[in-house]
Design a protein around this motif. Structure first.
Motif, PDB file in Angstrom:
ATOM      1  N   HIS A  25       0.843  -1.205   0.000  1.00  0.00           N
ATOM      2  CA  HIS A  25       0.000   0.000   0.000  1.00  0.00           C
ATOM      3  C   HIS A  25       0.875   1.251   0.000  1.00  0.00           C
ATOM      4  O   HIS A  25       1.253   1.753   1.051  1.00  0.00           O
ATOM      5  CB  HIS A  25      -0.936  -0.006   1.215  1.00  0.00           C
ATOM      6  CG  HIS A  25      -1.997   1.064   1.163  1.00  0.00           C
ATOM      7  ND1 HIS A  25      -3.337   0.797   1.336  1.00  0.00           N
ATOM      8  CD2 HIS A  25      -1.921   2.398   0.942  1.00  0.00           C
ATOM      9  CE1 HIS A  25      -4.029   1.924   1.237  1.00  0.00           C
ATOM     10  NE2 HIS A  25      -3.180   2.921   1.008  1.00  0.00           N
ATOM     11  N   HIS A  27       1.245   4.955  -2.423  1.00  0.00           N
ATOM     12  CA  HIS A  27       0.821   5.770  -3.569  1.00  0.00           C
ATOM     13  C   HIS A  27       2.049   6.435  -4.169  1.00  0.00           C
ATOM     14  O   HIS A  27       2.789   7.122  -3.453  1.00  0.00           O
ATOM     15  CB  HIS A  27      -0.152   6.857  -3.112  1.00  0.00           C
ATOM     16  CG  HIS A  27      -1.410   6.306  -2.484  1.00  0.00           C
ATOM     17  ND1 HIS A  27      -2.589   6.178  -3.169  1.00  0.00           N
ATOM     18  CD2 HIS A  27      -1.653   5.824  -1.239  1.00  0.00           C
ATOM     19  CE1 HIS A  27      -3.522   5.656  -2.377  1.00  0.00           C
ATOM     20  NE2 HIS A  27      -2.967   5.427  -1.195  1.00  0.00           N
ATOM     21  N   HIS A 202     -10.054   1.374  -0.328  1.00  0.00           N
ATOM     22  CA  HIS A 202      -9.726   2.077   0.918  1.00  0.00           C
ATOM     23  C   HIS A 202     -11.024   2.129   1.720  1.00  0.00           C
ATOM     24  O   HIS A 202     -12.005   2.728   1.263  1.00  0.00           O
ATOM     25  CB  HIS A 202      -9.310   3.524   0.650  1.00  0.00           C
ATOM     26  CG  HIS A 202      -7.902   3.715   0.198  1.00  0.00           C
ATOM     27  ND1 HIS A 202      -7.436   3.284  -1.016  1.00  0.00           N
ATOM     28  CD2 HIS A 202      -6.847   4.317   0.807  1.00  0.00           C
ATOM     29  CE1 HIS A 202      -6.162   3.617  -1.139  1.00  0.00           C
ATOM     30  NE2 HIS A 202      -5.773   4.249  -0.046  1.00  0.00           N
ATOM     31  N   HIS A 226      -6.250   0.113   4.890  1.00  0.00           N
ATOM     32  CA  HIS A 226      -6.463   0.559   6.274  1.00  0.00           C
ATOM     33  C   HIS A 226      -7.403  -0.377   7.051  1.00  0.00           C
ATOM     34  O   HIS A 226      -6.960  -1.254   7.758  1.00  0.00           O
ATOM     35  CB  HIS A 226      -6.932   2.018   6.355  1.00  0.00           C
ATOM     36  CG  HIS A 226      -5.992   2.979   5.694  1.00  0.00           C
ATOM     37  ND1 HIS A 226      -4.807   3.339   6.271  1.00  0.00           N
ATOM     38  CD2 HIS A 226      -6.038   3.610   4.488  1.00  0.00           C
ATOM     39  CE1 HIS A 226      -4.169   4.174   5.457  1.00  0.00           C
ATOM     40  NE2 HIS A 226      -4.886   4.340   4.372  1.00  0.00           N
ATOM     41  N   ASP A 291       1.831   4.053   2.890  1.00  0.00           N
ATOM     42  CA  ASP A 291       0.768   4.872   2.305  1.00  0.00           C
ATOM     43  C   ASP A 291       1.360   6.013   1.475  1.00  0.00           C
ATOM     44  O   ASP A 291       1.419   5.907   0.253  1.00  0.00           O
ATOM     45  CB  ASP A 291      -0.164   5.401   3.408  1.00  0.00           C
ATOM     46  CG  ASP A 291      -1.567   5.722   2.924  1.00  0.00           C
ATOM     47  OD1 ASP A 291      -1.859   5.435   1.755  1.00  0.00           O
ATOM     48  OD2 ASP A 291      -2.371   6.250   3.718  1.00  0.00           O
TER      49      ASP A 291
HETATM   50 ZN   LIG Z   1      -3.833   4.887   0.659  1.00  0.00          ZN
END
Ligand SMILES: [Zn+2]
Length: 352
Positions: A25, A27, A202, A226, A291
Motif C-alpha cells: 500500500h 501511492h 480504501h 487501512h 501509504d
Molecule cells: Zn492509501
C-alpha cells in the motif's frame, strides 16, 4: 559515527532490515520528497523551497491531508514528471530491501486533469525497468477517487483493463470514503474483476465498520486499505479472518491523517492506541505499509520499527513481514519464490 558503522552491527533490527520486503500500500504520488517537488516546480518555472513543501505536508487531519495531496499532485503534469518520481521511489525501495511492491497510481486524478493515462503509465514502466532488473518487482494499482463518482471510476477501470497486460494488477478506490456509498461502485468493480483485475478498496480509514463490511460484501474487496474501523466490530474482525481478507495497515498515516483519533473520538491518538496488535491476534492477514511515505515523513523500515513499540514480539513481526508476500497479487509460483527467498535470507541471518 558514520552511517556504515550505524548499520554494520548484527542487532536484530539491523538483520531484520536486511530481509527482502514487500509493500502493498503505497501511492506513487505520496512518495514525492520535498526535494523532488522543488525539482518539478523548477522545471515548470516556479520557485519553491523544501520547507514550503514540508509545511504543506505537515497535516493533522484528513481533509487537510486530501488538500495537500491535491496540491502536490498538481506538479505532476507530463509523463516526464512521473518518470522522475517513479525513479526516486524505486531507488528508495531498493535502499530498504523492498523486492516487491504494488504501487497505487491515482489514475482518477490524471483523468480529472485531462492527462493521457496510458502515456504516463508507459513512461513510468520504462523508467522503473532498470530498477526491476536490479531485483525490484513492481505491479500497479489504478485508483479511482471515490468523491468523483461512479462514471469517473468506470473510466479509471477501463484504463486499468486496457493496461492489464502492461502491469496493472488491480483496480482500487481511495479519497473520501464518506462521500459516496459502495453500492454506487458495484458495477465498476464487477467490470474490473470480469476483466481480470483484483479488487481493492480504501475503507474503514475514516469511515466506520460498515464501510469495511460494504467493501467486502458489495465490492468484494480482496484486501482493504487501512480498515482500522474494524476494531470496533468483533463480528467484522471474525469475518475478515475467516475470509482471509488482508488489512493494509499504515500506522504513521493513521496518526498523521487524524484517522485513528477520529475513531477514538479524541483530539489525538498515539501508537499505543493502534488496533494492529488486536488484528494480528485475531488472525486477520496483515501487511504494514507507508501509504504516502514522503508526506508522512516515514519509510517502510520505520513502520516496521514501530511494531516493537506496539508490543509485538520479534517472531510476530517476522510473520507480518512474511505475510505481505502471501497477500500479494501474484501467481502462486511467483509468490512461493518470494516466500522461499525470504525464508532463506531469514535463516542466513539467524532470524528464524
Ligand atoms: Zn492509501
Amino acid at each position: 559515527m558514520s552511517s556504515s558503522q550505524l548499520f554494520s552491527g548484527d542487532s536484530w533490527a539491523a538483520r531484520f532490515r536486511a530481509l527482502p520486503k514487500a509493500e502493498l500500500h503505497v501511492h506513487l504520488e505520496g512518495t514525492m520528497e520535498p526535494a523532488t517537488v522543488v525539482a518539478l516546480a523548477k522545471n515548470q518555472g516556479e520557485t519553491l523551497d523544501e520547507s514550503t513543501v514540508a509545511t504543506r505536508y505537515a497535516t493533522r487531519d484528513f481533509n487537510a491531508f486530501l488538500e495537500a495531496y491535491k496540491w502536490v499532485t498538481s506538479y505532476l503534469r507530463a509523463p516526464a514528471d512521473y518518470v522522475l518520481v517513479a525513479r526516486r521511489m524505486s531507488e528508495q525501495m531498493l535502499a530498504q530491501n523492498v523486492v516487491y511492491a504494488e504501487v497505487t497510481l491515482s489514475a482518477g486524478v490524471m483523468l480529472l486533469r485531462k492527462q493521457d493515462v496510458e502515456a504516463n503509465f508507459c513512461a513510468i514502466r520504462e523508467a522503473v525497468a532498470p530498477y526491476e532488473s536490479r531485483g525490484l518487482h513492481l505491479q500497479w494499482i489504478f485508483d479511482a477517487v471515490r468523491q468523483f463518482g461512479a462514471a469517473a471510476a468506470r473510466e479509471v477501470a477501463r484504463c486499468a483493463v486496457k493496461l492489464r497486460d502492461a502491469g496493472v494488477v488491480a483496480f482500487g478506490m481511495g479519497g473520501d470514503e464518506l462521500a459516496r456509498p459502495a453500492s454506487e461502485f458495484r458495477k465498476v468493480y464487477d467490470y474490473a474483476a470480469a476483466n481480470g483485475l483484483r479488487r481493492l478498496v480504501h475503507a474503514g480509514e475514516i469511515g466506520g465498520p460498515d464501510s469495511v463490511r460494504h467493501a467486502v460484501e458489495i465490492l468484494r474487496a480482496e484486501r482493504i486499505g487501512h480498515g482500522i474501523a474494524a476494531a470496533a466490530d468483533p463480528n467484522l474482525m471474525a469475518l475478515l479472518a475467516e475470509r482471509f481478507i488482508g488489512l493494509e495497515i499504515c500506522p504513521t498515516s493513521n496518526l498523521r491523517t487524524g484517522a485513528l483519533a477520529q475513531h477514538l473520538g479524541r483530539a489525538n491518538a498515539s501508537l499505543s492506541d493502534h488496533p494492529l496488535p488486536r488484528f494480528f491476534h485475531a488472525g486477520i492477514p496483515l501487511s504494514v505499509s507507508t501509504d504516502d511515505p514522503a508526506m508522512f515523513g516515514t519509510s517502510l523500515a520505520s513502520e516496521f520499527d514501530l511494531l516493537e513499540q506496539m508490543g509485538l514480539g520479534k517472531q510476530q513481526i517476522m510473520s507480518i513481514a512474511e505475510g505481505a508476500f502471501h497477500g500479494a497479487f501474484l501467481p502462486a509460483s511467483e509468490q512461493s519464490a518470494f516466500f522461499e527467498a525470504f525464508r532463506a535470507k531469514a535463516e542466513a541471518l539467524s532470524l528464524l
